[in-house]
Write a protein that holds these residues in place. Sequence first.
Motif, PDB file in Angstrom:
ATOM      1  N   ILE A 102      -7.212   7.767  -4.782  1.00  0.00           N
ATOM      2  CA  ILE A 102      -7.946   6.853  -4.669  1.00  0.00           C
ATOM      3  C   ILE A 102      -6.921   5.685  -5.379  1.00  0.00           C
ATOM      4  CG2 ILE A 102      -9.781   6.559  -6.497  1.00  0.00           C
ATOM      5  CD1 ILE A 102     -10.804   9.136  -5.020  1.00  0.00           C
ATOM      6  N   SER A 103      -8.061   5.080  -5.157  1.00  0.00           N
ATOM      7  CA  SER A 103      -7.156   2.747  -5.442  1.00  0.00           C
ATOM      8  C   SER A 103      -7.700   2.881  -6.933  1.00  0.00           C
ATOM      9  CB  SER A 103      -7.838   2.342  -5.040  1.00  0.00           C
ATOM     10  OG  SER A 103      -8.040   0.648  -5.680  1.00  0.00           O
ATOM     11  N   TYR A 154      -9.577  -0.506  -7.590  1.00  0.00           N
ATOM     12  CA  TYR A 154     -10.963  -0.252  -6.830  1.00  0.00           C
ATOM     13  C   TYR A 154     -12.013   1.091  -6.885  1.00  0.00           C
ATOM     14  CZ  TYR A 154      -9.128  -4.228  -4.105  1.00  0.00           C
ATOM     15  OH  TYR A 154      -8.965  -5.706  -3.929  1.00  0.00           O
ATOM     16  N   LYS A 179     -12.095   3.625  -5.221  1.00  0.00           N
ATOM     17  CA  LYS A 179     -12.676   3.658  -4.417  1.00  0.00           C
ATOM     18  C   LYS A 179     -11.161   4.633  -3.008  1.00  0.00           C
ATOM     19  CE  LYS A 179     -15.348  -0.057  -2.377  1.00  0.00           C
ATOM     20  NZ  LYS A 179     -15.720  -1.037  -1.670  1.00  0.00           N
ATOM     21  N   PRO A 180     -11.118   5.547  -2.451  1.00  0.00           N
ATOM     22  CA  PRO A 180     -10.348   6.573  -1.472  1.00  0.00           C
ATOM     23  C   PRO A 180      -9.772   5.449  -0.519  1.00  0.00           C
ATOM     24  CG  PRO A 180     -13.285   7.102  -1.300  1.00  0.00           C
ATOM     25  CD  PRO A 180     -12.709   5.604  -2.105  1.00  0.00           C
ATOM     26  N   GLU A 205     -10.423   4.531   2.482  1.00  0.00           N
ATOM     27  CA  GLU A 205     -11.224   3.588   2.669  1.00  0.00           C
ATOM     28  C   GLU A 205     -11.109   1.911   2.945  1.00  0.00           C
ATOM     29  OE1 GLU A 205     -15.448   3.615   0.367  1.00  0.00           O
ATOM     30  OE2 GLU A 205     -14.988   5.213   0.937  1.00  0.00           O
ATOM     31  N   LEU A 206      -9.835   1.454   2.154  1.00  0.00           N
ATOM     32  CA  LEU A 206     -10.211  -0.037   1.715  1.00  0.00           C
ATOM     33  C   LEU A 206      -9.467   0.124   2.605  1.00  0.00           C
ATOM     34  CD1 LEU A 206      -8.597   0.441  -1.538  1.00  0.00           C
ATOM     35  CD2 LEU A 206     -10.140  -0.631  -1.291  1.00  0.00           C
TER      36      LEU A 206
END
Lengths: 298, 324
Positions: free
Chosen positions: B82-83, B86, B88-89, B92-93
């Motif tokens: 995970i970032s 962000y 978020k995964p 995904e980025l």
Amino acid sequence: MRLVSREKVRERMRIYKRSIREFARTYKENKMGIVGLGILLVFVFMAVAAPLIAPHSPREMWLAEPLSPPSKEFILGTDELGRDIFSLLVYGTQVSLLVGLLSTLLSVGIGGLVGLIAGYYGGVVDSVLMRITDLFLILPGLPLMIVLAAILGPSIWNIIFVIGIVSWPSVARIVRSQVLELRERPFIEASKVANASDLRILFYHIAPNVAPLVFATAVLGIAGAILSEAGLSFLGLGDPSHISWGMMLHYAHEFGALEIGAWWYLVPPGICIMLLVLSFVFIGYALDEILNPRLRRR
Amino acid sequence: MGLREYAIRRAIECVVLLILATTLNFFIFRLMPGNPLAMYIENPMFKAETKQLLIKRFGLDRPLWEQFLIYFKNMFTGYYGISFRYLKPVSELIFGPRLFNTVVLMMSSTLLAVLLGVIFGVVSAWRRGTKVDVSSLVVGLVLYSMPVFWLGLLILLVFAYYFGILPFGGTITRGLHHQNLLHYIADYLWHLLAPMTTLTLINFGSYLLIVRNTMLDVLTQDYMLTAVAIGVDKRTLLFSYAMRNAMLPLVTIVAINLAFVMSGAVITETVFSWYGMGRLIYSSVMERDYPVLEATFWFIAVMVIIANFIADIVYAYLDPRIRY
């Protein structure tokens, strides 16, 4: 125990002198080489005589309205802190030359040593050293420099270290391939039979023969190092106490020189970077043409 | 050694290299000073328990060797974490519009640069020493010596500031309501023009020099002299004898350059505010976002290793001398 007699040294010096003279004659005929050397000398003069040429100190702020256009007193206008752009430009030469030369010295030092040892000893030593070299070659160059520069912090010495440590693998590859060829030559066999030590063969017989090509590569390496420094500085990773051309462009971009059309701030630093890099590229190309017999015209 | 054994040996070398690269990748980012979560947990609004929870959540309380093992397993099983920034995964980025934008920019400029480089490089080498050769060589060297960001700034100064016909940056016009897909694509291409031209010109310089060099190399070979001697006509000489051999090294170089597609445009994307991978890499360094950097560097390494492997095998297939 004395390794070499005095006559032998003198004989060697004579050979060196003759080949240098011969080299100078060939070099003079190379137009590109002469132009490159000419530009380089101008920049070296600018770096050495910076305090005499620059009308202001690069640290003097609020000399005029920030971002004012060229005038009689400030021939290239001022930056966002009211510093004289021309003076910054002159002092910036020192940074570019220093970073270019020292980081290349570092990369040629490491790369040369790795290449010599890997090529000469072969076998496991070669395999291990070449795997390490490959490892550095597959990591993305500029992002790696950005990461390292961010880790180490903004200082001119860190920039030099970062560029040197990322660019040695290509030198190692070139040196190794040269050594592999040289190793099989009869004179190396002869010195082995004569019981010369590995160290002596490596640094007395092989290294001088590899040197010319490494020299041409190193000159091109300086060009690359100057561009790398400019790129890192443009991204804002430079040393704020040593303002380089790349950093000037970073500030110009950051403080909206583009939106107000401040060409006097945007154009000159780039021209300087380009000309300095070009001078080394021209010299490197000329050297390659002279020293690399493969490329000589039929 | 047959082609098969050669391929197997190279494949084993590549796997070793991949393991080494994966290991190095982990330690590079652990060298970074400071707590990567500092920007969140130094928040005065957070209670001590919240901070502890965050550290635990990201696995940063575990010993380094355990972190390493988890990281190693994750890299090869497709989980990139995970970032930090962000939340978020990472996948995904990376695998989203950013990668798409960068690939569009890099592919288009590389394609154009190679095309121009081959044309001018071949002509230059074929007419060595003529005005055409000297001028294209000088143009190539000048472009090679230009800092990419400066060329970008110049293009912006001229076409965005003075003429006002190109945007100052971005990927699409912000706040503009696109009527249809065509309108959107047109807006996108309009923004692409300046960064693409910049990268094309800079890369064109290096490709021209490479093509000219390899062509000169081939043209001075003995078999070329023989071909001239037995009266092969110029057309055949150039296209079937010289270019075929000269293009081989170029294929390798282009393949490896394309492997760096993710990181190839860090500076250009900064100049043009292009929403791509290069800017993600740069901002991740600045914000100490390890998971994003680890994944990106790892992907680049994997792509470079694969590109090298394929290039080597193709090369060995085409030129049997290489195996021995």
